[in-house]
Design a protein around this motif. Sequence first.
Motif, PDB file in Angstrom:
ATOM      1  N   LYS A   1       0.838  -1.207   0.000  1.00 40.86           N
ATOM      2  CA  LYS A   1       0.000   0.000   0.000  1.00 40.86           C
ATOM      3  C   LYS A   1       0.871   1.255   0.000  1.00 40.86           C
ATOM      4  O   LYS A   1       0.588   2.220  -0.717  1.00 40.86           O
ATOM      5  N   ALA A   2       1.942   1.256   0.791  1.00 35.37           N
ATOM      6  CA  ALA A   2       2.855   2.406   0.810  1.00 35.37           C
ATOM      7  C   ALA A   2       3.540   2.573  -0.542  1.00 35.37           C
ATOM      8  O   ALA A   2       3.755   3.696  -1.004  1.00 35.37           O
ATOM      9  N   GLU A   3       3.863   1.469  -1.173  1.00 36.57           N
ATOM     10  CA  GLU A   3       4.486   1.542  -2.497  1.00 36.57           C
ATOM     11  C   GLU A   3       3.499   2.124  -3.510  1.00 36.57           C
ATOM     12  O   GLU A   3       3.851   3.004  -4.297  1.00 36.57           O
ATOM     13  N   GLN A   4       2.268   1.649  -3.458  1.00 38.16           N
ATOM     14  CA  GLN A   4       1.252   2.094  -4.417  1.00 38.16           C
ATOM     15  C   GLN A   4       0.862   3.564  -4.210  1.00 38.16           C
ATOM     16  O   GLN A   4       0.790   4.327  -5.164  1.00 38.16           O
ATOM     17  N   MET A   5       0.618   3.947  -2.963  1.00 37.98           N
ATOM     18  CA  MET A   5       0.089   5.284  -2.700  1.00 37.98           C
ATOM     19  C   MET A   5       1.160   6.352  -2.489  1.00 37.98           C
ATOM     20  O   MET A   5       0.907   7.536  -2.723  1.00 37.98           O
ATOM     21  N   LEU A   6       2.352   5.939  -2.033  1.00 38.88           N
ATOM     22  CA  LEU A   6       3.404   6.906  -1.730  1.00 38.88           C
ATOM     23  C   LEU A   6       4.610   6.791  -2.651  1.00 38.88           C
ATOM     24  O   LEU A   6       5.477   7.657  -2.641  1.00 38.88           O
ATOM     25  N   GLY A   7       4.683   5.688  -3.386  1.00 41.35           N
ATOM     26  CA  GLY A   7       5.882   5.437  -4.169  1.00 41.35           C
ATOM     27  C   GLY A   7       7.050   5.053  -3.280  1.00 41.35           C
ATOM     28  O   GLY A   7       8.212   5.227  -3.640  1.00 41.35           O
ATOM     29  N   TRP A   8       6.745   4.515  -2.093  1.00 43.21           N
ATOM     30  CA  TRP A   8       7.773   4.194  -1.098  1.00 43.21           C
ATOM     31  C   TRP A   8       8.155   2.723  -1.165  1.00 43.21           C
ATOM     32  O   TRP A   8       7.298   1.847  -1.225  1.00 43.21           O
ATOM     33  N   ILE A   9       9.432   2.476  -1.167  1.00 41.50           N
ATOM     34  CA  ILE A   9       9.947   1.112  -0.988  1.00 41.50           C
ATOM     35  C   ILE A   9      11.176   1.207  -0.089  1.00 41.50           C
ATOM     36  O   ILE A   9      11.917   2.187  -0.141  1.00 41.50           O
ATOM     37  N   PRO A  10      11.392   0.200   0.746  1.00 42.49           N
ATOM     38  CA  PRO A  10      12.576   0.231   1.603  1.00 42.49           C
ATOM     39  C   PRO A  10      13.834   0.032   0.768  1.00 42.49           C
ATOM     40  O   PRO A  10      13.837  -0.715  -0.222  1.00 42.49           O
ATOM     41  N   THR A  11      14.896   0.705   1.145  1.00 44.58           N
ATOM     42  CA  THR A  11      16.140   0.614   0.378  1.00 44.58           C
ATOM     43  C   THR A  11      17.298   0.012   1.180  1.00 44.58           C
ATOM     44  O   THR A  11      18.284  -0.407   0.595  1.00 44.58           O
ATOM     45  N   LYS A  12      17.193   0.033   2.490  1.00 47.37           N
ATOM     46  CA  LYS A  12      18.282  -0.457   3.340  1.00 47.37           C
ATOM     47  C   LYS A  12      18.081  -1.936   3.660  1.00 47.37           C
ATOM     48  O   LYS A  12      16.994  -2.356   4.013  1.00 47.37           O
ATOM     49  N   ASN A  13      19.146  -2.697   3.557  1.00 42.48           N
ATOM     50  CA  ASN A  13      19.120  -4.129   3.816  1.00 42.48           C
ATOM     51  C   ASN A  13      19.780  -4.418   5.161  1.00 42.48           C
ATOM     52  O   ASN A  13      20.897  -3.957   5.410  1.00 42.48           O
ATOM     53  N   LEU A  14      19.101  -5.169   6.011  1.00 44.45           N
ATOM     54  CA  LEU A  14      19.605  -5.463   7.359  1.00 44.45           C
ATOM     55  C   LEU A  14      21.007  -6.065   7.334  1.00 44.45           C
ATOM     56  O   LEU A  14      21.886  -5.628   8.074  1.00 44.45           O
ATOM     57  N   LYS A  15      21.230  -7.040   6.485  1.00 46.01           N
ATOM     58  CA  LYS A  15      22.549  -7.676   6.435  1.00 46.01           C
ATOM     59  C   LYS A  15      23.639  -6.668   6.088  1.00 46.01           C
ATOM     60  O   LYS A  15      24.725  -6.701   6.656  1.00 46.01           O
ATOM     61  N   ASP A  16      23.334  -5.748   5.179  1.00 49.76           N
ATOM     62  CA  ASP A  16      24.318  -4.730   4.792  1.00 49.76           C
ATOM     63  C   ASP A  16      24.632  -3.787   5.937  1.00 49.76           C
ATOM     64  O   ASP A  16      25.786  -3.446   6.180  1.00 49.76           O
ATOM     65  N   TYR A  17      23.593  -3.317   6.673  1.00 51.08           N
ATOM     66  CA  TYR A  17      23.924  -2.355   7.717  1.00 51.08           C
ATOM     67  C   TYR A  17      24.477  -3.010   8.965  1.00 51.08           C
ATOM     68  O   TYR A  17      25.197  -2.362   9.723  1.00 51.08           O
ATOM     69  N   ILE A  18      24.233  -4.288   9.171  1.00 48.07           N
ATOM     70  CA  ILE A  18      24.934  -4.989  10.253  1.00 48.07           C
ATOM     71  C   ILE A  18      26.403  -5.134   9.889  1.00 48.07           C
ATOM     72  O   ILE A  18      27.294  -4.893  10.713  1.00 48.07           O
ATOM     73  N   LYS A  19      26.678  -5.489   8.637  1.00 42.17           N
ATOM     74  CA  LYS A  19      28.075  -5.598   8.187  1.00 42.17           C
ATOM     75  C   LYS A  19      28.785  -4.255   8.338  1.00 42.17           C
ATOM     76  O   LYS A  19      29.905  -4.178   8.824  1.00 42.17           O
TER      77      LYS A  19
END
Length: 99
Positions: A75-93
């Motif tokens: 719904k956030a993607e459809q109505m806001l054009g929002w998608i998450p960009t940060k990946n947990l594995k990457d920011y833990i590394k």
Amino acid sequence: TITGTGEQRRDFTHVDDIVDGLYKCIGKDFKAEIFELGRGENFSINEIVDMFEAERKYIPARKGEYDATLCDYSKAEQMLGWIPTKNLKDYIKYAKDLL
């Protein structure tokens, strides 16, 4: 410390992604809309400990704690054009590299 078995699963979302989602709501004329702002991927607490290569200490489970959380951000993607960009594995590394 890990509550219970550590097999409970959580959908972790980077604060930058949450702020971006909230920012995209500014100026919109929403009437009580609810948006799920999450990654849409969950990990067990044990998997997170493995990523940090940390020691484990288990304590009793907490009453009422969910077994799993998992976001559906469509719904956030459809109505806001929002998608998450940060990946947990990457920011833990990244965090581990800073230590």
